[in-house]
Design an enzyme around this catalytic site. Sequence first.
Site, PDB file in Angstrom:
ATOM      1  N   GLU A 219      29.732  84.405  59.105  1.00 56.38           N
ATOM      2  CA  GLU A 219      28.599  83.493  59.275  1.00 56.38           C
ATOM      3  C   GLU A 219      27.343  84.039  58.613  1.00 56.38           C
ATOM      4  O   GLU A 219      26.221  83.625  58.922  1.00 56.38           O
ATOM      5  CB  GLU A 219      28.366  83.217  60.762  1.00 56.38           C
ATOM      6  CG  GLU A 219      29.575  82.617  61.464  1.00 56.38           C
ATOM      7  CD  GLU A 219      29.624  81.080  61.453  1.00 56.38           C
ATOM      8  OE1 GLU A 219      28.558  80.461  61.510  1.00 56.38           O
ATOM      9  OE2 GLU A 219      30.733  80.519  61.394  1.00 56.38           O
TER      10      GLU A 219
ATOM     11  N   HIS B  40      25.314  83.082  67.451  1.00 56.69           N
ATOM     12  CA  HIS B  40      25.080  84.092  66.400  1.00 56.69           C
ATOM     13  C   HIS B  40      24.202  85.181  67.004  1.00 56.69           C
ATOM     14  O   HIS B  40      23.376  84.900  67.885  1.00 56.69           O
ATOM     15  CB  HIS B  40      24.318  83.492  65.214  1.00 56.69           C
ATOM     16  CG  HIS B  40      25.106  82.524  64.399  1.00 56.69           C
ATOM     17  ND1 HIS B  40      24.588  81.337  63.951  1.00 56.69           N
ATOM     18  CD2 HIS B  40      26.365  82.577  63.941  1.00 56.69           C
ATOM     19  CE1 HIS B  40      25.502  80.695  63.256  1.00 56.69           C
ATOM     20  NE2 HIS B  40      26.600  81.419  63.231  1.00 56.69           N
TER      21      HIS B  40
ATOM     22  N   CYS C  89      16.744  80.886  61.687  1.00 55.53           N
ATOM     23  CA  CYS C  89      17.943  80.237  61.120  1.00 55.53           C
ATOM     24  C   CYS C  89      17.627  79.588  59.791  1.00 55.53           C
ATOM     25  O   CYS C  89      18.487  79.455  58.927  1.00 55.53           O
ATOM     26  CB  CYS C  89      18.456  79.118  62.031  1.00 55.53           C
ATOM     27  SG  CYS C  89      18.881  79.640  63.662  1.00 55.53           S
TER      28      CYS C  89
HETATM   29  O1  SUG Z   1      25.938  76.388  62.827  1.00 54.08           O
HETATM   30  N1  SUG Z   1      23.945  73.767  64.004  1.00 54.08           N
HETATM   31  C1  SUG Z   1      24.046  75.043  63.341  1.00 54.08           C
HETATM   32  C2  SUG Z   1      22.860  75.890  63.710  1.00 54.08           C
HETATM   33  C3  SUG Z   1      22.845  77.174  62.923  1.00 54.08           C
HETATM   34  C4  SUG Z   1      21.799  78.117  63.402  1.00 54.08           C
HETATM   35  N2  SUG Z   1      21.837  79.303  62.627  1.00 54.08           N
HETATM   36  C5  SUG Z   1      21.566  80.545  63.072  1.00 54.08           C
HETATM   37  N3  SUG Z   1      21.456  80.844  64.341  1.00 54.08           N
HETATM   38  N4  SUG Z   1      21.450  81.474  62.174  1.00 54.08           N
HETATM   39  C6  SUG Z   1      25.346  75.767  63.698  1.00 54.08           C
HETATM   40  O2  SUG Z   1      25.740  75.715  64.872  1.00 54.08           O
HETATM   41  C7  SUG Z   1      24.579  71.443  64.390  1.00 54.08           C
HETATM   42  C8  SUG Z   1      24.928  70.232  63.587  1.00 54.08           C
HETATM   43  C9  SUG Z   1      25.174  69.009  64.425  1.00 54.08           C
HETATM   44  O3  SUG Z   1      25.546  69.131  65.593  1.00 54.08           O
HETATM   45  O4  SUG Z   1      25.018  67.877  63.888  1.00 54.08           O
HETATM   46  C10 SUG Z   1      24.737  72.738  63.622  1.00 54.08           C
HETATM   47  O5  SUG Z   1      25.530  72.819  62.717  1.00 54.08           O
END
Ligand code: SUG
Length: 451
Positions: free
Chosen positions: A177, A252, A372
């Site tokens: 990730e 994460h 993020c």
């Molecule tokens: O991968 N949310 C992302 C958020 C990523 C956050 N990144 C870090 N913490 N670095 C994920 O979970 C949600 C999309 C939706 O539900 O439509 C989403 O992909």
Amino acid sequence: MSGSIAWEVNFDGLVGQTHNYAGLSFGNVASASHGGQVSSPRRAALQGLEKAWSLARMGFKQAILPPQERPHIPTLRQLGFCGSNEEEVLSQAGQKAPHLLAAACSASSMWVANAATISPFADTADGNTHLTPANLCSMFHRSIEPCVTGRVLRAVFADSSFRHHPPLPAGAHFADEGAANHTRFCSDYDSAGVSLFVYGDDQVPATRRPQQFPARQTLAASEAIVRHHGLEPSRVIYARQNPEAIDAGVFHNDVIATGNRQLLFHHEQAFVDTAKVKEQLQEALKVELQVIEVAAKAVSLEQAVRSYLFNSQLLSLPDDDSGALLLAPIECKKDNTVHRYLQELEVSGAGINSVQYVDLGQSMNNGGGPACLRLRVVMNDSQIRNCQAHVFMDDCLNQELQAWINRHYRDSLAPSDLTDPALLMECRTALDELSQLLNIGSVYDFQREPL
Ligand code: SUG
């Protein structure tokens, strides 16, 4: 190359035109709880841009990365939606499998902390900066990203001091990730750093696993990246994430810990063995490690996840030893306990002497806070100078991007709008214009091959 002045450049992901709430990320509490709601792509993109611009105004080196093409018709075709034209493909997917349509429409590439792992020149055996796009294979909607991510990174980091690796093989064993689970510590940005890789799964049968939610980063993936990037083993630490934290919504590591230069800011329950993590970091770093550990009785795991306290950006200017700035989500100010904690922290002399708050509500509703939305890249003068892409934030780019967003983004988007063929055309027109504005060439599928 070491010895030259270097900066941490924050590359923020621009929010795409299809930003919507589809509840796609199991284990990401905010994404699950906002699924089905109406989003505002324009507000989301303007909020993100304002964050990037405000940091640029404060003197931080700030750049942007473009969003990806969504809806992604090649993915839908790959899944067997085979209409004679794109309109039919969209409508078939919308009727037969709306969840797959939503996955092919997700604007998730905005969270560029998951785009790649990057090791700067000061840390690698060959003195080059190494980049590996994350395979993001834990979540289907995110597994669509790595190919175009790789093209974008090659377009932006094109000089010969950058070494681009392919993503790791997709599959549970090498689930990766990106930078969200990698923190680099150093004294100055151009001196050799220590890499902390945090994983949720070591694939050892006996280890205690999260019971409810998936672990999205494996130890095997981080080890492979260390080999590819040529990192010196004595300056690499692997730490296991606390499975209880994963079950509380810490999908994460950057939701529960962060670090910058010599400072580690983390929650008491972030790691399985916190004492060992600190001891190893201190030994590898040589210079003094500063640690701010937030006790569970001061801020509970649940409060940390809800406010996204640890997804704040921890920033410092080179040659400025006056303490770090914490750019926290506005949700931290709205939570009385977290706000009080931060007010006390600011005056405590512990290493963070200023806290600022930013409204990223649209992204936060999908579990994406300030950290993020950005990918950190340590760059020296010549790497910055040689960058041909027009991605560094200044007043002019900010105004161009603002106007571009206002011209091309919808004010609101409901899940039912995703089959609208007009949306597909709007996105492509906007991205075609953007790729010219940013001078990144033809990175999108629709620009490269007839569909
Ligand atoms: O991968 N949310 C992302 C958020 C990523 C956050 N990144 C870090 N913490 N670095 C994920 O979970 C949600 C999309 C939706 O539900 O439509 C989403 O992909």
